[in-house]
Design an enzyme around this catalytic site. Structure first.
Site, mmCIF file in Angstrom:
data_model
loop_
_atom_site.group_PDB
_atom_site.id
_atom_site.type_symbol
_atom_site.label_atom_id
_atom_site.label_comp_id
_atom_site.label_asym_id
_atom_site.label_seq_id
_atom_site.Cartn_x
_atom_site.Cartn_y
_atom_site.Cartn_z
ATOM 1 N N GLU A 1 7.155 2.429 -6.236
ATOM 2 C CA GLU A 1 7.701 1.769 -4.941
ATOM 3 C C GLU A 1 7.827 2.898 -3.838
ATOM 4 O O GLU A 1 8.389 4.067 -4.317
ATOM 5 C CB GLU A 1 8.957 0.793 -4.828
ATOM 6 N N ASP A 2 7.381 2.827 -2.552
ATOM 7 C CA ASP A 2 7.653 3.716 -1.827
ATOM 8 C C ASP A 2 9.076 3.832 -1.351
ATOM 9 O O ASP A 2 9.964 4.822 -1.311
ATOM 10 C CB ASP A 2 6.897 3.488 -0.596
ATOM 11 N N LYS B 1 17.436 2.894 0.841
ATOM 12 C CA LYS B 1 18.443 2.731 2.191
ATOM 13 C C LYS B 1 19.806 2.289 1.542
ATOM 14 O O LYS B 1 19.629 0.752 1.562
ATOM 15 C CB LYS B 1 17.680 1.802 3.186
ATOM 16 N N LYS C 1 0.812 -1.362 0.200
ATOM 17 C CA LYS C 1 -0.046 0.154 0.099
ATOM 18 C C LYS C 1 1.049 1.196 -0.196
ATOM 19 O O LYS C 1 0.275 2.312 -0.132
ATOM 20 C CB LYS C 1 -0.845 -0.040 1.364
ATOM 21 N N ASP D 1 4.487 3.255 6.392
ATOM 22 C CA ASP D 1 3.615 2.825 7.480
ATOM 23 C C ASP D 1 4.582 2.192 8.519
ATOM 24 O O ASP D 1 5.750 1.774 8.171
ATOM 25 C CB ASP D 1 2.507 2.121 7.355
ATOM 26 N N PHE E 1 14.204 3.776 10.419
ATOM 27 C CA PHE E 1 12.918 3.532 10.169
ATOM 28 C C PHE E 1 11.967 4.480 9.911
ATOM 29 O O PHE E 1 11.752 5.402 10.773
ATOM 30 C CB PHE E 1 12.224 2.453 10.992
ATOM 31 N N VAL E 2 11.567 4.940 8.482
ATOM 32 C CA VAL E 2 10.644 6.187 8.376
ATOM 33 C C VAL E 2 9.377 5.782 7.962
ATOM 34 O O VAL E 2 8.899 4.918 7.673
ATOM 35 C CB VAL E 2 11.452 6.871 7.008
ATOM 36 N N ASP F 1 14.650 -1.128 0.317
ATOM 37 C CA ASP F 1 15.273 -1.280 1.463
ATOM 38 C C ASP F 1 16.326 -2.396 1.308
ATOM 39 O O ASP F 1 17.449 -2.312 0.602
ATOM 40 C CB ASP F 1 14.385 -1.689 2.740
ATOM 41 N N ARG G 1 0.689 6.422 7.545
ATOM 42 C CA ARG G 1 0.606 6.687 6.129
ATOM 43 C C ARG G 1 0.172 8.082 5.695
ATOM 44 O O ARG G 1 0.553 8.459 4.351
ATOM 45 C CB ARG G 1 -0.027 5.445 5.256
HETATM 46 P P1 IMP Z 1 12.495 -4.487 0.739
HETATM 47 O O1 IMP Z 1 11.975 -5.898 0.110
HETATM 48 O O2 IMP Z 1 13.564 -4.714 2.179
HETATM 49 O O3 IMP Z 1 13.387 -3.527 -0.285
HETATM 50 O O4 IMP Z 1 11.647 -3.806 1.544
HETATM 51 C C1 IMP Z 1 10.669 -2.852 0.745
HETATM 52 C C2 IMP Z 1 9.263 -2.760 1.661
HETATM 53 O O5 IMP Z 1 9.660 -2.637 3.059
HETATM 54 C C3 IMP Z 1 9.030 -1.173 1.230
HETATM 55 O O6 IMP Z 1 8.034 -1.396 0.097
HETATM 56 C C4 IMP Z 1 8.249 -1.055 2.458
HETATM 57 O O7 IMP Z 1 6.996 -1.400 2.624
HETATM 58 C C5 IMP Z 1 8.972 -1.602 3.551
HETATM 59 N N1 IMP Z 1 9.986 -0.913 4.330
HETATM 60 C C6 IMP Z 1 11.461 -0.870 4.458
HETATM 61 N N2 IMP Z 1 11.781 -0.094 5.105
HETATM 62 C C7 IMP Z 1 10.735 0.832 5.463
HETATM 63 C C8 IMP Z 1 10.823 2.007 6.484
HETATM 64 O O8 IMP Z 1 11.695 2.648 6.896
HETATM 65 N N3 IMP Z 1 9.613 2.387 6.652
HETATM 66 C C9 IMP Z 1 8.588 1.742 6.414
HETATM 67 N N4 IMP Z 1 8.460 0.841 5.578
HETATM 68 C C10 IMP Z 1 9.851 0.162 5.212
HETATM 69 MG MG MG Z 2 5.886 -0.978 0.320
#
Ligand code: IMP
Ligand code: MG
Length: 172
Positions: A96-97, A128, A40, A156, A149-150, A100, A162
């Site tokens: 994507e938001d 990140k 979301k 969220d 963590f943002v 990570d 959100r």
């Molecule tokens: P990844 O698979 O580790 O790259 O994670 C991506 C997803 O993790 C993002 O689309 C977010 O939904 C969530 N996420 C990662 N870091 C944060 C954060 O700092 N705050 C909120 N959601 C995060």
């Molecule tokens: Mg996400």
């Protein structure tokens, strides 16, 4: 509940979103990209970004899960909601938001590539870099952030925050 400390103001985000929209508009002249939002977290960013893109474009969404209520990736990605259309021959921009570990996007790109789109590019508001576990390349990036963590502007913590108009750091 104390308000998260501001990391990126609404104004700073809006200026960056306009830049990204202009860049996408340039790059896709004569094309009609399909914006694929990852629910979301993408919702706020995608709504603003789409209005900064001066091209005919369509919206689709996917929902994936990798986190549950925690703040660290579980490393397991599941498709909870798939696209509503065929993407063969389409120019896809995944929205994507935050990138990570990169596990979510790495998995999604592989899944979408099987369906033979003309192209796939990635647009993420935040990344990140210190936490990357994959070699996913971002084509359109808003901001790099520290390993914090943002929340806000779509992002969220356990479903909350959100609807903040800025991006903040959750201090607990
Ligand atoms: P990844 O698979 O580790 O790259 O994670 C991506 C997803 O993790 C993002 O689309 C977010 O939904 C969530 N996420 C990662 N870091 C944060 C954060 O700092 N705050 C909120 N959601 C995060
Ligand atoms: Mg996400």
């Amino acid at each position: 509940m104390t308000a998260p400390k501001t990391l990126l103001s609404a104004e700073k985000i809006a200026a960056k979103v306009r830049e990204l929209g202009a860049e996408i508009t340039q790059d896709y002249q004569g094309k009609s990209p399909l914006l694929v939002g990852v629910l979301k977290g993408c919702v706020t960013f995608m709504a603003d970004l789409a209005r900064a893109i001066d091209l005919p474009c369509e919206f689709e969404f996917m929902k994936v899960s990798s986190y549950g209520a925690g703040t660290k990736t579980s490393g397991t990605v599941k498709i909870l909601m798939d696209l509503g259309c065929d993407i063969e021959g389409r120019d896809i921009i995944i929205i994507e938001d935050i990138l990570d570990s990169g596990l979510t996007l790495d998995y999604l790109i592989k899944q979408l590539q099987i369906r033979k789109p003309a192209s796939i590019k990635i647009c993420t508001l935040l990344e990140k870099p210190s936490r990357r576990q994959t070699d996913v390349v971002v084509d359109y990036l808003g901001f790099q952030v520290e390993d914090l963590f943002v929340v806000g502007y779509g992002l969220d913590y356990a479903g909350l925050y959100r609807n903040l108009s800025y991006i903040g750091i959750l201090e607990n």
